[in-house]
Design a protein around this motif. Structure first.
Motif, mmCIF file in Angstrom:
data_model
loop_
_atom_site.group_PDB
_atom_site.id
_atom_site.type_symbol
_atom_site.label_atom_id
_atom_site.label_comp_id
_atom_site.label_asym_id
_atom_site.label_seq_id
_atom_site.Cartn_x
_atom_site.Cartn_y
_atom_site.Cartn_z
ATOM 1 N N PRO A 6 21.384 5.748 3.198
ATOM 2 C CA PRO A 6 20.338 5.148 2.376
ATOM 3 C C PRO A 6 19.145 4.657 3.190
ATOM 4 C CG PRO A 6 22.462 4.083 1.986
ATOM 5 C CD PRO A 6 22.652 5.069 3.088
ATOM 6 N N VAL A 7 19.406 4.000 4.311
ATOM 7 C CA VAL A 7 18.322 3.513 5.152
ATOM 8 C C VAL A 7 18.779 3.503 6.596
ATOM 9 C CG1 VAL A 7 16.374 1.989 4.753
ATOM 10 C CG2 VAL A 7 18.450 1.599 3.516
ATOM 11 N N GLY A 39 9.756 -7.450 10.085
ATOM 12 C CA GLY A 39 9.825 -6.154 9.422
ATOM 13 C C GLY A 39 11.252 -5.737 9.119
ATOM 14 N N SER A 40 12.169 -6.026 10.028
ATOM 15 C CA SER A 40 13.581 -5.676 9.818
ATOM 16 C C SER A 40 14.170 -6.412 8.624
ATOM 17 C CB SER A 40 14.392 -5.997 11.075
ATOM 18 O OG SER A 40 14.013 -5.130 12.116
ATOM 19 N N ALA A 41 13.598 -7.550 8.286
ATOM 20 C CA ALA A 41 14.067 -8.310 7.129
ATOM 21 C C ALA A 41 13.810 -7.555 5.818
ATOM 22 C CB ALA A 41 13.391 -9.685 7.089
ATOM 23 N N LEU A 42 13.017 -6.496 5.874
ATOM 24 C CA LEU A 42 12.759 -5.680 4.675
ATOM 25 C C LEU A 42 13.916 -4.731 4.359
ATOM 26 C CD1 LEU A 42 9.009 -4.883 5.267
ATOM 27 C CD2 LEU A 42 9.956 -6.117 3.304
ATOM 28 N N ARG A 43 14.916 -4.646 5.234
ATOM 29 C CA ARG A 43 16.041 -3.723 5.003
ATOM 30 C C ARG A 43 16.647 -3.921 3.616
ATOM 31 N NH1 ARG A 43 19.089 -0.550 8.071
ATOM 32 N NH2 ARG A 43 18.240 -1.397 9.998
ATOM 33 N N GLU A 44 16.980 -5.144 3.259
ATOM 34 C CA GLU A 44 17.598 -5.412 1.956
ATOM 35 C C GLU A 44 16.676 -5.013 0.815
ATOM 36 O OE1 GLU A 44 19.355 -9.293 1.471
ATOM 37 O OE2 GLU A 44 19.971 -9.322 3.577
ATOM 38 N N VAL A 45 15.388 -5.227 0.988
ATOM 39 C CA VAL A 45 14.410 -4.862 -0.032
ATOM 40 C C VAL A 45 14.381 -3.353 -0.220
ATOM 41 C CG1 VAL A 45 11.949 -4.879 -0.618
ATOM 42 C CG2 VAL A 45 12.999 -6.912 0.415
ATOM 43 N N VAL A 46 14.332 -2.612 0.895
ATOM 44 C CA VAL A 46 14.275 -1.160 0.843
ATOM 45 C C VAL A 46 15.575 -0.593 0.257
ATOM 46 C CG1 VAL A 46 14.068 0.940 2.239
ATOM 47 C CG2 VAL A 46 12.577 -1.005 2.690
ATOM 48 N N GLU A 73 0.842 -1.201 0.000
ATOM 49 C CA GLU A 73 0.000 0.000 0.000
ATOM 50 C C GLU A 73 0.874 1.246 0.000
ATOM 51 O OE1 GLU A 73 -3.300 0.437 -0.113
ATOM 52 O OE2 GLU A 73 -3.972 -1.627 0.164
ATOM 53 N N ARG A 74 0.353 2.321 -0.556
ATOM 54 C CA ARG A 74 1.076 3.590 -0.574
ATOM 55 C C ARG A 74 1.459 3.979 0.854
ATOM 56 N NH1 ARG A 74 -0.664 9.540 -2.431
ATOM 57 N NH2 ARG A 74 1.429 10.228 -2.920
ATOM 58 N N TRP A 75 2.655 4.442 1.055
ATOM 59 C CA TRP A 75 3.248 4.885 2.305
ATOM 60 C C TRP A 75 3.842 3.752 3.137
ATOM 61 C CZ3 TRP A 75 4.347 9.807 2.484
ATOM 62 C CH2 TRP A 75 3.527 10.715 1.800
ATOM 63 N N SER A 76 3.453 2.515 2.913
ATOM 64 C CA SER A 76 3.913 1.421 3.786
ATOM 65 C C SER A 76 5.426 1.273 3.801
ATOM 66 C CB SER A 76 3.256 0.096 3.386
ATOM 67 O OG SER A 76 1.883 0.147 3.646
ATOM 68 N N LEU A 77 6.056 1.223 2.639
ATOM 69 C CA LEU A 77 7.510 1.039 2.616
ATOM 70 C C LEU A 77 8.246 2.288 3.086
ATOM 71 C CD1 LEU A 77 8.141 -1.160 -0.551
ATOM 72 C CD2 LEU A 77 8.358 -1.798 1.862
ATOM 73 N N GLU A 118 11.503 4.659 7.529
ATOM 74 C CA GLU A 118 11.685 5.486 8.720
ATOM 75 C C GLU A 118 11.992 4.637 9.956
ATOM 76 O OE1 GLU A 118 11.915 8.853 8.792
ATOM 77 O OE2 GLU A 118 11.814 8.619 6.610
ATOM 78 N N LEU A 119 11.403 3.459 10.042
ATOM 79 C CA LEU A 119 11.583 2.616 11.222
ATOM 80 C C LEU A 119 12.864 1.784 11.173
ATOM 81 C CD1 LEU A 119 7.904 1.474 11.828
ATOM 82 C CD2 LEU A 119 9.213 3.208 13.076
ATOM 83 N N LEU A 120 13.505 1.722 10.011
ATOM 84 C CA LEU A 120 14.770 0.987 9.937
ATOM 85 C C LEU A 120 15.840 1.622 10.815
ATOM 86 C CD1 LEU A 120 14.886 0.027 6.157
ATOM 87 C CD2 LEU A 120 14.813 -1.553 8.104
ATOM 88 N N GLY A 121 15.684 2.890 11.143
ATOM 89 C CA GLY A 121 16.634 3.568 12.025
ATOM 90 C C GLY A 121 16.375 3.335 13.496
ATOM 91 N N GLY A 122 15.269 2.676 13.817
ATOM 92 C CA GLY A 122 14.942 2.402 15.210
ATOM 93 C C GLY A 122 13.534 2.882 15.549
ATOM 94 N N PRO A 123 13.106 2.657 16.786
ATOM 95 C CA PRO A 123 11.750 3.020 17.206
ATOM 96 C C PRO A 123 11.475 4.510 17.028
ATOM 97 C CG PRO A 123 12.829 1.673 18.872
ATOM 98 C CD PRO A 123 13.868 2.047 17.873
#
Length: 123
Positions: A121-122, A86-93, A21-25, A30-35
């Motif tokens: 980058p992320v 969710g953290s596993a999405l790092r490589e995808v992002v 969905e739009r905005w999800s990634l 934003e959350l890849l940097g932490g809470p």
């Protein structure tokens, strides 16, 4: 909240059901940097309405991508963070960002920018 689905027995379609969905990634970015607190997320996602941000966070929570938790005192705030899933999405992002570099071009006057989008980058 009604959930849209591609209704395809395909790993890519199922992944997009969860984070397409739009905005999800961008929330994941934003959350890849932490809470992050809701207000911080909203501030660093220019253009997203509060309704859409709340809906996407709720959907990402339901998908097991994001976790909402209350911080202990003295902070006493609610934060959102990525789960292990969710953290596993790092490589995808990261890969999506590298792919998108070719389309970046010159910054337009209407483009929002945040320092952490440019310097790392992320996160």
């Amino acid at each position: 909240m009604s959930r849209r689905s591609y209704d395809q027995y395909c790993a890519i379609a199922r992944a997009l059901d969860a984070v397409g969905e739009r905005w999800s990634l961008l929330i994941v970015r934003e959350l890849l940097g932490g809470p992050r607190r809701y207000t911080d997320l909203h501030a660093d996602l220019p253009g997203v309405s509060t309704d859409i941000l709340a809906a996407r966070l709720k959907q990402l929570e339901a998908e097991g991508v994001v976790l909402r938790r209350k911080l202990e005192r003295p902070a006493n705030a609610t934060v959102y963070e990525l789960t292990e899933h969710g953290s596993a999405l790092r490589e995808v992002v990261v890969a999506l960002g590298q792919w998108g570099l070719a389309a970046l071009g010159e910054q337009r006057p209407t483009d929002a920018v945040r320092e952490h989008w440019v310097t790392t980058p992320v996160h």
